[in-house]
Design a protein around this motif. Structure first.
Motif, PDB file in Angstrom:
ATOM      1  N   ALA A  80       1.013  -1.234  -0.078  1.00  0.00           N
ATOM      2  CA  ALA A  80       0.273  -0.269   0.315  1.00  0.00           C
ATOM      3  C   ALA A  80       1.122   1.039   0.227  1.00  0.00           C
ATOM      4  O   ALA A  80       1.082   2.404  -0.327  1.00  0.00           O
ATOM      5  CB  ALA A  80      -1.066  -0.214   0.978  1.00  0.00           C
ATOM      6  N   LEU A  81       1.906   1.066   0.492  1.00  0.00           N
ATOM      7  CA  LEU A  81       3.066   2.676   1.036  1.00  0.00           C
ATOM      8  C   LEU A  81       3.197   2.893  -0.403  1.00  0.00           C
ATOM      9  O   LEU A  81       3.295   4.074  -0.846  1.00  0.00           O
ATOM     10  CB  LEU A  81       3.438   2.059   2.000  1.00  0.00           C
ATOM     11  CG  LEU A  81       3.028   1.773   3.421  1.00  0.00           C
ATOM     12  CD1 LEU A  81       4.747   1.675   4.436  1.00  0.00           C
ATOM     13  CD2 LEU A  81       2.556   3.439   3.639  1.00  0.00           C
ATOM     14  N   ASN A  82       3.670   1.642  -1.339  1.00  0.00           N
ATOM     15  CA  ASN A  82       4.494   1.619  -2.729  1.00  0.00           C
ATOM     16  C   ASN A  82       3.138   2.474  -3.292  1.00  0.00           C
ATOM     17  O   ASN A  82       4.248   3.716  -4.472  1.00  0.00           O
ATOM     18  CB  ASN A  82       5.011   0.771  -3.392  1.00  0.00           C
ATOM     19  CG  ASN A  82       5.782  -0.046  -2.711  1.00  0.00           C
ATOM     20  OD1 ASN A  82       7.295   0.724  -1.814  1.00  0.00           O
ATOM     21  ND2 ASN A  82       5.763  -1.331  -2.653  1.00  0.00           N
ATOM     22  N   GLY A  83       2.421   2.137  -3.719  1.00  0.00           N
ATOM     23  CA  GLY A  83       0.954   3.156  -3.740  1.00  0.00           C
ATOM     24  C   GLY A  83       0.380   4.515  -3.415  1.00  0.00           C
ATOM     25  O   GLY A  83       0.897   5.556  -4.452  1.00  0.00           O
ATOM     26  N   VAL A  84       0.866   4.844  -2.148  1.00  0.00           N
ATOM     27  CA  VAL A  84       0.552   5.658  -1.779  1.00  0.00           C
ATOM     28  C   VAL A  84       1.401   7.220  -2.249  1.00  0.00           C
ATOM     29  O   VAL A  84       1.887   7.827  -2.497  1.00  0.00           O
ATOM     30  CB  VAL A  84       0.485   6.378  -0.410  1.00  0.00           C
ATOM     31  CG1 VAL A  84       0.341   7.135   0.330  1.00  0.00           C
ATOM     32  CG2 VAL A  84      -0.712   5.394   0.015  1.00  0.00           C
ATOM     33  N   SER A  85       3.489   6.618  -2.218  1.00  0.00           N
ATOM     34  CA  SER A  85       3.890   7.011  -2.598  1.00  0.00           C
ATOM     35  C   SER A  85       4.498   7.029  -3.904  1.00  0.00           C
ATOM     36  O   SER A  85       4.957   8.711  -4.207  1.00  0.00           O
ATOM     37  CB  SER A  85       5.511   5.712  -2.503  1.00  0.00           C
ATOM     38  OG  SER A  85       6.694   6.881  -2.495  1.00  0.00           O
ATOM     39  N   ASP A  86       3.665   6.902  -4.944  1.00  0.00           N
ATOM     40  CA  ASP A  86       3.652   7.600  -6.219  1.00  0.00           C
ATOM     41  C   ASP A  86       3.005   8.586  -6.299  1.00  0.00           C
ATOM     42  O   ASP A  86       3.396   9.236  -6.701  1.00  0.00           O
ATOM     43  CB  ASP A  86       3.212   6.416  -7.592  1.00  0.00           C
ATOM     44  CG  ASP A  86       4.427   4.829  -6.721  1.00  0.00           C
ATOM     45  OD1 ASP A  86       5.541   5.467  -6.971  1.00  0.00           O
ATOM     46  OD2 ASP A  86       3.838   3.569  -7.354  1.00  0.00           O
ATOM     47  N   LYS A  87       1.395   8.280  -5.479  1.00  0.00           N
ATOM     48  CA  LYS A  87       0.801   9.068  -5.783  1.00  0.00           C
ATOM     49  C   LYS A  87       0.856  11.147  -4.589  1.00  0.00           C
ATOM     50  O   LYS A  87       0.865  11.611  -5.100  1.00  0.00           O
ATOM     51  CB  LYS A  87      -0.477   8.842  -4.936  1.00  0.00           C
ATOM     52  CG  LYS A  87      -1.641   7.584  -5.424  1.00  0.00           C
ATOM     53  CD  LYS A  87      -1.922   7.842  -6.748  1.00  0.00           C
ATOM     54  CE  LYS A  87      -2.964   7.033  -8.036  1.00  0.00           C
ATOM     55  NZ  LYS A  87      -3.233   7.405  -8.785  1.00  0.00           N
ATOM     56  N   ALA A  88       1.657  10.511  -3.543  1.00  0.00           N
ATOM     57  CA  ALA A  88       2.090  11.325  -2.854  1.00  0.00           C
ATOM     58  C   ALA A  88       3.555  12.258  -3.751  1.00  0.00           C
ATOM     59  O   ALA A  88       4.064  12.963  -3.700  1.00  0.00           O
ATOM     60  CB  ALA A  88       3.004  11.001  -1.859  1.00  0.00           C
ATOM     61  N   LYS A  89       4.412  11.044  -5.186  1.00  0.00           N
ATOM     62  CA  LYS A  89       5.423  12.652  -5.426  1.00  0.00           C
ATOM     63  C   LYS A  89       5.049  12.481  -6.453  1.00  0.00           C
ATOM     64  O   LYS A  89       5.539  13.822  -7.162  1.00  0.00           O
ATOM     65  CB  LYS A  89       6.298  11.141  -6.625  1.00  0.00           C
ATOM     66  CG  LYS A  89       7.325  10.882  -7.374  1.00  0.00           C
ATOM     67  CD  LYS A  89       8.247   9.960  -8.020  1.00  0.00           C
ATOM     68  CE  LYS A  89       8.665   9.594  -7.043  1.00  0.00           C
ATOM     69  NZ  LYS A  89       9.879   8.305  -7.757  1.00  0.00           N
ATOM     70  N   ASP A  90       3.816  12.142  -6.957  1.00  0.00           N
ATOM     71  CA  ASP A  90       2.874  12.797  -8.294  1.00  0.00           C
ATOM     72  C   ASP A  90       2.821  13.992  -8.097  1.00  0.00           C
ATOM     73  O   ASP A  90       1.825  15.531  -8.535  1.00  0.00           O
ATOM     74  CB  ASP A  90       1.642  11.885  -8.965  1.00  0.00           C
ATOM     75  CG  ASP A  90       2.393  10.993  -9.805  1.00  0.00           C
ATOM     76  OD1 ASP A  90       3.318  11.066 -10.244  1.00  0.00           O
ATOM     77  OD2 ASP A  90       1.767  10.204 -10.010  1.00  0.00           O
ATOM     78  N   ALA A  91       1.958  14.204  -6.450  1.00  0.00           N
ATOM     79  CA  ALA A  91       1.719  15.655  -5.695  1.00  0.00           C
ATOM     80  C   ALA A  91       2.273  16.747  -5.696  1.00  0.00           C
ATOM     81  O   ALA A  91       1.612  17.810  -5.458  1.00  0.00           O
ATOM     82  CB  ALA A  91       0.795  15.256  -4.346  1.00  0.00           C
ATOM     83  N   LYS A  92       3.816  16.085  -4.979  1.00  0.00           N
ATOM     84  CA  LYS A  92       4.671  17.055  -5.434  1.00  0.00           C
ATOM     85  C   LYS A  92       5.239  17.552  -6.553  1.00  0.00           C
ATOM     86  O   LYS A  92       5.226  18.993  -6.284  1.00  0.00           O
ATOM     87  CB  LYS A  92       5.578  16.681  -4.808  1.00  0.00           C
ATOM     88  CG  LYS A  92       7.211  16.742  -4.419  1.00  0.00           C
ATOM     89  CD  LYS A  92       8.078  16.446  -4.368  1.00  0.00           C
ATOM     90  CE  LYS A  92       9.717  17.216  -3.851  1.00  0.00           C
ATOM     91  NZ  LYS A  92      10.861  16.901  -3.680  1.00  0.00           N
ATOM     92  N   GLU A  93       5.444  17.228  -7.525  1.00  0.00           N
ATOM     93  CA  GLU A  93       5.880  17.197  -8.801  1.00  0.00           C
ATOM     94  C   GLU A  93       4.164  18.385  -9.279  1.00  0.00           C
ATOM     95  O   GLU A  93       4.625  19.329 -10.229  1.00  0.00           O
ATOM     96  CB  GLU A  93       5.353  16.618  -9.774  1.00  0.00           C
ATOM     97  CG  GLU A  93       7.279  15.549 -10.081  1.00  0.00           C
ATOM     98  CD  GLU A  93       6.091  13.951 -10.799  1.00  0.00           C
ATOM     99  OE1 GLU A  93       6.004  14.804 -12.003  1.00  0.00           O
ATOM    100  OE2 GLU A  93       7.834  13.972 -11.014  1.00  0.00           O
ATOM    101  N   PHE A  94       3.003  17.536  -8.786  1.00  0.00           N
ATOM    102  CA  PHE A  94       1.959  18.791  -8.906  1.00  0.00           C
ATOM    103  C   PHE A  94       1.661  19.951  -8.355  1.00  0.00           C
ATOM    104  O   PHE A  94       1.236  21.529  -9.237  1.00  0.00           O
ATOM    105  CB  PHE A  94       0.446  18.174  -8.288  1.00  0.00           C
ATOM    106  CG  PHE A  94      -1.135  18.768  -9.551  1.00  0.00           C
ATOM    107  CD1 PHE A  94      -0.692  19.348 -10.219  1.00  0.00           C
ATOM    108  CD2 PHE A  94      -1.374  19.144  -8.122  1.00  0.00           C
ATOM    109  CE1 PHE A  94      -1.887  19.910 -10.536  1.00  0.00           C
ATOM    110  CE2 PHE A  94      -3.092  20.318  -8.377  1.00  0.00           C
ATOM    111  CZ  PHE A  94      -2.916  20.585  -9.598  1.00  0.00           C
ATOM    112  N   LEU A  95       2.660  20.115  -6.875  1.00  0.00           N
ATOM    113  CA  LEU A  95       2.496  20.595  -6.831  1.00  0.00           C
ATOM    114  C   LEU A  95       3.850  22.240  -6.751  1.00  0.00           C
ATOM    115  O   LEU A  95       3.755  23.158  -6.915  1.00  0.00           O
ATOM    116  CB  LEU A  95       3.351  20.948  -4.885  1.00  0.00           C
ATOM    117  CG  LEU A  95       1.958  20.660  -3.931  1.00  0.00           C
ATOM    118  CD1 LEU A  95       2.487  20.008  -2.387  1.00  0.00           C
ATOM    119  CD2 LEU A  95       0.542  21.895  -3.697  1.00  0.00           C
TER     120      LEU A  95
END
Length: 584
Positions: A80-95
């Motif tokens: 689950a953390l791997n999936g969340v980590s990808d989303k967090a990376k996308d969120a960082k780039e989005f910010l």
């Protein structure tokens, strides 16, 4: 569209965003962030270092079962953390993208406001100009009415004086006690009084103009247009400027002192490309000549192929290009280096050692439509009895340059003109009539120099069929000199020449002119090099030129000396033989 300087985000906003992106465990920016069951955000590596406390008193078996269960839970959590980590990376780039979007919105808002103000100001200026025109029209109408009234006052006053005088005379006659005298003039007085009465016809005592102005300003359509003036929501497009163009190296080339560049856009743009900006440096590794749509230094336009004329000989130019659209200016392309041809004296000497045809031709693109070119654009004549202009394909801005033209046909004693010109000289009149050409026009007996329709320095001696006309353009001394049949004709024709010049001639249908080969310029070259050896050494370093003419054998000999060897060359058989190494 001009670019505005970037603006900075508010410091408090930036600090708050940075704190939100820091891990509470390590204090650094998140590295593969995850969300714990307690809803805290930590780095994945920090989560693995957290110590899990177990209740006291558990049996080993229970601890073993708990360990197995925890391993299973850890496996699920890790996935689950791997999936969340990808989303967090996308969120960082989005910010980061949102931060850039804030800056772009700020810049585009300021730019759009400036554009809107400029458009409104242009409307106000147009209204002000129209207001001035209308006021002028009203002033003219007022002056007209005043003039009519003044003229009517003058005319009426004169008639009134005449009538009053006549009435006073008649009264004096009536007072006289001389019946016989009255009878003698009574008929004339009666006719005069009746004539005066007839002058006051109907309308004579009515004004010819009225004080009202029969003019109406039709402002309603304009007021309605102003009230309807509004901003229209355009279709939203991604905020993307054009990419860097790709230079098509197989199409980029140089010829003499001209350079041709070609480019293309690698991928389709979301925003339509409005044009391209081409920039060159000074040929010595200096600063680029920066171009903008408002001030094009080299080229600004929609074409993807451009030829730049008038460059320096024997120079290396760095060139680059960028595209622009309504959303802004894109990045530069890769830089390409273009090397122009060697300097003319050096090329001329090489051609003397190996005879060849002239190194420029007539330009069909800039020629008048009545000009007829043949022989691979080396020969020119004309369809018209009027003088027409054609330019050469070369352009000169520095150095010493000499070329010759041969008169192949000469009928009915016309007066063709030979010289140099700017590229935008007039093509439908004799060369030298305008201020963009410097020429010598010559007939079968005499010649004149002409620039800006000013004729100077008449010289005896003309041309016939087979005559050669030479032009020596010395941009080191900024002078122009003419030759006929290898001999200087008249004094130095023009001085203080600055800028870019192209070979040019004007002729009519009675003349045909051909670009001569370099085989026939030995004497002029010899004189130019003997009297300007320092100019020759500038183009061929470490060489010393010496030319002499052997009258007894009608041979011309060139000696090239350097530090190591003396290389003599000679041409036999008059001026038509080939250049061969001299035999000791």
């Amino acid at each position: 569209m001009p670019l505005l300087p970037p603006t900075r985000a508010h410091p408090r906003f930036t600090d708050a965003m940075d704190e939100e992106l820091k891990c509470p465990v390590c204090g650094n920016l998140y590295q593969e962030p995850i969300i714990l069951p307690c809803s805290h955000n930590v780095c994945l590596a920090c989560a693995r270092t957290i110590v899990v406390q177990t209740p006291e008193g558990e049996t080993p078996a229970a601890q073993s079962r708990a360990s197995a269960a925890s391993d299973y839970d850890y496996c699920q959590l890790s996935q689950a953390l791997n999936g969340v980590s990808d989303k967090a990376k996308d969120a960082k780039e989005f910010l980061v993208q949102l931060k850039n979007l804030l800056q772009q919105i700020q810049e585009n808002g300021v730019e759009f406001e400036a554009c809107l103000v400029a458009q409104c100001d242009s409307l106000i200026d147009a209204l002000t100009r129209q207001k001035a025109k209308l006021l002028t029209k009203v002033t003219k109408e007022r002056e007209y009415k005043l003039k009519v009234v003044r003229d009517q006052i003058t005319h009426c006053t004169m008639k009134l004086r005449q009538t009053t005088g006549m009435m006073e005379f008649c009264l004096e006659v009536i007072k006289e006690n001389d019946p016989s005298g009255f009878l003698q003039i009574s008929d004339a007085l009666i006719r005069r009084v009746q004539s005066s009465q007839d002058q006051w016809v109907k309308g004579a005592l009515e004004p010819k103009v009225y004080p009202e102005f029969d003019l109406t300003l039709t402002s309603d359509p304009l007021l309605q247009a102003i009230q309807q003036l509004d901003l229209v929501q355009a279709k939203a497009e991604p905020f993307r400027v054009p990419p860097a163009p790709l230079l098509q190296l197989e199409k980029c080339c140089t010829r003499n002192n001209s350079a041709t560049l070609a480019w293309r856009i690698p991928v389709p743009c979301a925003s339509a490309v409005e044009g391209y900006v081409l920039e060159l440096d000074d040929g010595n590794g200096g600063q680029y000549r920066v171009s903008t749509p408002q001030a094009p230094e080299v080229y600004v336009g929609k074409e993807t192929v451009c030829t730049v004329d008038g460059l320096h000989f024997n120079s290396s130019y760095n060139a680059r290009v960028k595209a622009y659209s309504a959303l802004g200016v894109g990045p530069y392309s890769k830089t390409v280096v273009l090397k122009t041809s060697d300097a003319p004296l050096r090329s001329l000497l090489a051609l003397l050692l190996s005879p060849a045809v002239a190194w420029f031709a007539f330009d069909p693109n800039s020629a008048h439509r009545d000009i007829v070119l043949s022989n691979e654009n080396q020969t020119a004549t004309c369809n018209s009895y009027d003088d027409r202009v054609v330019l050469g394909t070369a352009a000169f801005s520095k150095g010493v340059h000499y070329w010759e033209l041969t008169v192949d046909r000469y009928d009915n004693h016309p007066d063709p003109a030979f010289g140099v010109a700017r590229i935008n000289t007039m093509k439908d009149m004799m060369l030298g009539k305008d201020d963009k050409a410097w020429a010598m026009y010559v007939d079968n007996n005499r010649s004149w120099f002409m620039h800006n329709n000013s004729h100077t320095n008449r010289a005896e001696g003309g041309i016939t069929k087979g005559s050669s006309v030479g032009i020596l353009l010395d941009l080191n001394k900024h002078t122009l000199t003419f030759y006929i049949n290898k001999e200087q004709h008249g004094p130095v024709a023009f001085e203080n020449l600055e800028g870019v010049f192209m070979p040019a001639i004007s002729l009519n249908r009675n003349v045909q002119v051909c670009c001569s080969s370099w085989r026939s310029v030995d004497r002029v070259l010899r004189n130019a090099l003997v009297h300007s050896a320092h100019a020759a050494s500038r183009y061929v370093p470490n060489k010393l030129f010496h030319l002499k003419h052997v009258a007894q054998t009608d041979e011309t000999e060139i000696l090239l000396a350097d530090r190591t060897a003396l290389l003599p060359y000679k041409r036999t058989q008059g001026t038509t033989g080939a250049w061969t190494p001299a035999v000791n």
